[in-house]
Design an enzyme around this catalytic site. Structure first.
Site, PDB file in Angstrom:
ATOM      1  N   SER A 141      52.581  37.868  45.177  1.00 30.56           N
ATOM      2  CA  SER A 141      52.349  37.744  43.737  1.00 30.56           C
ATOM      3  C   SER A 141      53.250  38.724  43.000  1.00 30.56           C
ATOM      4  CB  SER A 141      50.890  38.064  43.411  1.00 30.56           C
ATOM      5  OG  SER A 141      50.776  38.319  42.020  1.00 30.56           O
TER       6      SER A 141
ATOM      7  N   HIS B 114      54.141  33.542  44.060  1.00 26.95           N
ATOM      8  CA  HIS B 114      52.926  33.330  43.265  1.00 26.95           C
ATOM      9  C   HIS B 114      53.115  33.973  41.888  1.00 26.95           C
ATOM     10  CE1 HIS B 114      48.558  32.613  42.852  1.00 26.95           C
ATOM     11  NE2 HIS B 114      48.517  33.785  42.231  1.00 26.95           N
TER      12      HIS B 114
ATOM     13  N   ASP C  58      51.391  34.777  38.257  1.00 27.48           N
ATOM     14  CA  ASP C  58      50.106  34.910  37.569  1.00 27.48           C
ATOM     15  C   ASP C  58      50.301  34.880  36.060  1.00 27.48           C
ATOM     16  OD1 ASP C  58      48.143  35.223  39.695  1.00 27.48           O
ATOM     17  OD2 ASP C  58      49.268  37.032  40.220  1.00 27.48           O
TER      18      ASP C  58
ATOM     19  N   HIS D 212      49.728  30.159  38.839  1.00 24.63           N
ATOM     20  CA  HIS D 212      48.278  30.321  38.702  1.00 24.63           C
ATOM     21  C   HIS D 212      47.968  30.575  37.230  1.00 24.63           C
ATOM     22  CE1 HIS D 212      44.643  33.140  39.877  1.00 24.63           C
ATOM     23  NE2 HIS D 212      44.256  32.080  39.175  1.00 24.63           N
TER      24      HIS D 212
ATOM     25  N   MET E  84      45.739  31.471  34.301  1.00 27.99           N
ATOM     26  CA  MET E  84      44.480  32.095  33.895  1.00 27.99           C
ATOM     27  C   MET E  84      44.468  32.118  32.385  1.00 27.99           C
ATOM     28  SD  MET E  84      44.546  35.071  36.788  1.00 27.99           S
ATOM     29  CE  MET E  84      46.277  34.763  37.147  1.00 27.99           C
TER      30      MET E  84
ATOM     31  N   MET F  44      39.223  32.414  44.448  1.00 20.14           N
ATOM     32  CA  MET F  44      39.488  33.805  44.031  1.00 20.14           C
ATOM     33  C   MET F  44      38.609  34.732  44.858  1.00 20.14           C
ATOM     34  SD  MET F  44      41.891  33.794  41.828  1.00 20.14           S
ATOM     35  CE  MET F  44      41.887  35.578  41.579  1.00 20.14           C
TER      36      MET F  44
ATOM     37  N   GLY G  71      42.463  38.881  36.798  1.00 18.17           N
ATOM     38  CA  GLY G  71      42.877  39.714  35.667  1.00 18.17           C
ATOM     39  C   GLY G  71      43.810  40.844  36.060  1.00 18.17           C
ATOM     40  N   PHE G  72      43.577  41.396  37.239  1.00 15.77           N
ATOM     41  CA  PHE G  72      44.368  42.565  37.630  1.00 15.77           C
ATOM     42  C   PHE G  72      44.678  42.554  39.130  1.00 15.77           C
ATOM     43  CE2 PHE G  72      41.661  43.572  34.058  1.00 15.77           C
ATOM     44  CZ  PHE G  72      42.584  44.056  33.139  1.00 15.77           C
TER      45      PHE G  72
ATOM     46  N   GLY H 258      45.366  44.780  42.662  1.00 14.81           N
ATOM     47  CA  GLY H 258      44.866  46.027  43.238  1.00 14.81           C
ATOM     48  C   GLY H 258      43.360  46.182  43.309  1.00 14.81           C
TER      49      GLY H 258
ATOM     50  N   ASP I 256      43.186  34.576  47.000  1.00 11.07           N
ATOM     51  CA  ASP I 256      43.937  35.442  46.084  1.00 11.07           C
ATOM     52  C   ASP I 256      43.067  36.603  45.638  1.00 11.07           C
ATOM     53  OD1 ASP I 256      45.604  36.468  44.131  1.00 11.07           O
ATOM     54  OD2 ASP I 256      45.476  34.738  42.792  1.00 11.07           O
ATOM     55  N   GLY I 257      43.513  37.824  45.970  1.00  9.59           N
ATOM     56  CA  GLY I 257      42.825  39.020  45.508  1.00  9.59           C
ATOM     57  C   GLY I 257      42.345  39.887  46.659  1.00  9.59           C
TER      58      GLY I 257
ATOM     59  N   GLY J 286      49.543  40.716  46.302  1.00 11.25           N
ATOM     60  CA  GLY J 286      50.338  41.381  45.277  1.00 11.25           C
ATOM     61  C   GLY J 286      50.592  42.827  45.619  1.00 11.25           C
TER      62      GLY J 286
HETATM   63  C1  DX5 Z   1      44.563  38.493  40.076  1.00 13.30           C
HETATM   64  C2  DX5 Z   1      45.760  37.658  40.412  1.00 13.30           C
HETATM   65  C3  DX5 Z   1      46.324  37.945  41.734  1.00 13.30           C
HETATM   66  C4  DX5 Z   1      46.823  39.343  41.927  1.00 13.30           C
HETATM   67  C5  DX5 Z   1      46.423  39.755  43.305  1.00 13.30           C
HETATM   68  O1  DX5 Z   1      44.024  38.067  38.882  1.00 13.30           O
HETATM   69  O2  DX5 Z   1      45.442  36.266  40.368  1.00 13.30           O
HETATM   70  O3  DX5 Z   1      47.326  36.997  42.119  1.00 13.30           O
HETATM   71  O4  DX5 Z   1      48.201  39.502  41.799  1.00 13.30           O
HETATM   72  O5  DX5 Z   1      46.723  41.082  43.465  1.00 13.30           O
HETATM   73  P1  DX5 Z   1      46.261  41.922  44.740  1.00 13.30           P
HETATM   74  O6  DX5 Z   1      46.853  41.260  45.940  1.00 13.30           O
HETATM   75  O7  DX5 Z   1      46.801  43.257  44.454  1.00 13.30           O
HETATM   76  O8  DX5 Z   1      44.745  41.864  44.758  1.00 13.30           O
HETATM   77 ZN    ZN Z   2      46.906  34.787  41.256  1.00 10.11          ZN
END
Ligand code: DX5
Ligand code: ZN
Length: 216
Positions: free
Chosen positions: A6, A31, A33, A64, A66, A135, A140-141, A143, A173-174, A195
């Site tokens: 990501s 990917h 976001d 993706h 959102m 998910m 949203g974020f 990490g 994802d996440g 990510g």
């Molecule tokens: C979160 C995103 C993810 C994000 C994952 O809202 O959809 O794609 O980049 O990040 P990590 O792998 O750091 O959890």
């Molecule tokens: Zn994502």
């Protein structure tokens, strides 16, 4: 097994460099976001950025969304060069219409559910999607920590796929790191988004190899 770094955790001032790096390192998808500050409490990028990175890589762009009312932007993201467009079941009262729009544009379609949303919410689009994204954090974020309670939904989707002959891939994802990737793989996942595990490291290629090893 497909690995989808990501770019949310990449250096936005050096997106080309960071995409080329993971492509060379063996990534399968990029990917992307897209966040609108309404569906999720963060803002990232729009179709113009997808268009800008399109010529930088041969890898499929896994977009993706959102954003609220994704129907209003699906055509723009398709024209920008997306290969897969994934829409949240929670983001529109018309999820079937949104998926149908993506399919009609000749782009691969995905549907995604938040950790608090049951598989039953997407039951009636499972026969028409190419990918289902589970998910494993609240979107949203980058990490955040992996939410264990989501794993049962991966297994449920895998069973539904076998029972009904559906063709969708299951993406997660996440909070994906080698240990959580393994748990998801055992439950039936096929596509792994990561990510921060990849990009927050000094050596993203080493991280990709670690994930691949965990999934082999
Ligand atoms: C979160 C995103 C993810 C994000 C994952 O809202 O959809 O794609 O980049 O990040 P990590 O792998 O750091 O959890
Ligand atoms: Zn994502």
């Amino acid at each position: 097994m497909k690995l989808a770094p990501s770019i949310l955790s990449a250096d936005f001032a050096n997106l080309q460099r960071d995409i080329e790096l993971v492509e060379k390192g063996g990534a399968d998808y990029i990917h992307v976001d897209v966040m609108d500050g309404q569906f999720v409490p963060n803002i990232t990028l729009g179709p113009n950025v997808v268009q800008a990175i399109r010529p930088v890589t041969k890898l499929p762009l896994d977009v993706h969304l959102m954003i609220v009312n994704p129907e209003n932007y699906i055509t723009d993201f398709a024209k920008a060069g997306s290969d897969i467009i994934t829409v949240h079941a929670e983001s529109t009262p018309h999820i079937h219409r949104a998926v149908q729009m993506i399919n009609d544009l000749g782009v691969k379609s995905g549907v995604v559910i938040n950790p608090g949303t049951p598989v039953s919410a997407i039951q009636h689009v499972l026969s028409i999607v190419d990918q289902v994204l589970v998910m494993t954090v609240n979107p949203g974020f980058g990490g955040q920590s992996f939410i264990e309670e989501t794993v049962v939904k991966i297994a449920e989707l895998d069973l539904l796929r076998q029972e009904n002959g559906y063709h969708y891939a299951i993406e997660v994802d996440g909070g994906i790191v080698p240990e959580t990737a393994k748990i998801c793989k055992e439950a039936g996942a096929d596509v792994f988004v990561a990510g921060s595990y990849i990009y927050a490291s000094e050596n993203p290629i080493h991280q990709i190899n670690q994930l691949k090893e965990a999934l082999s």
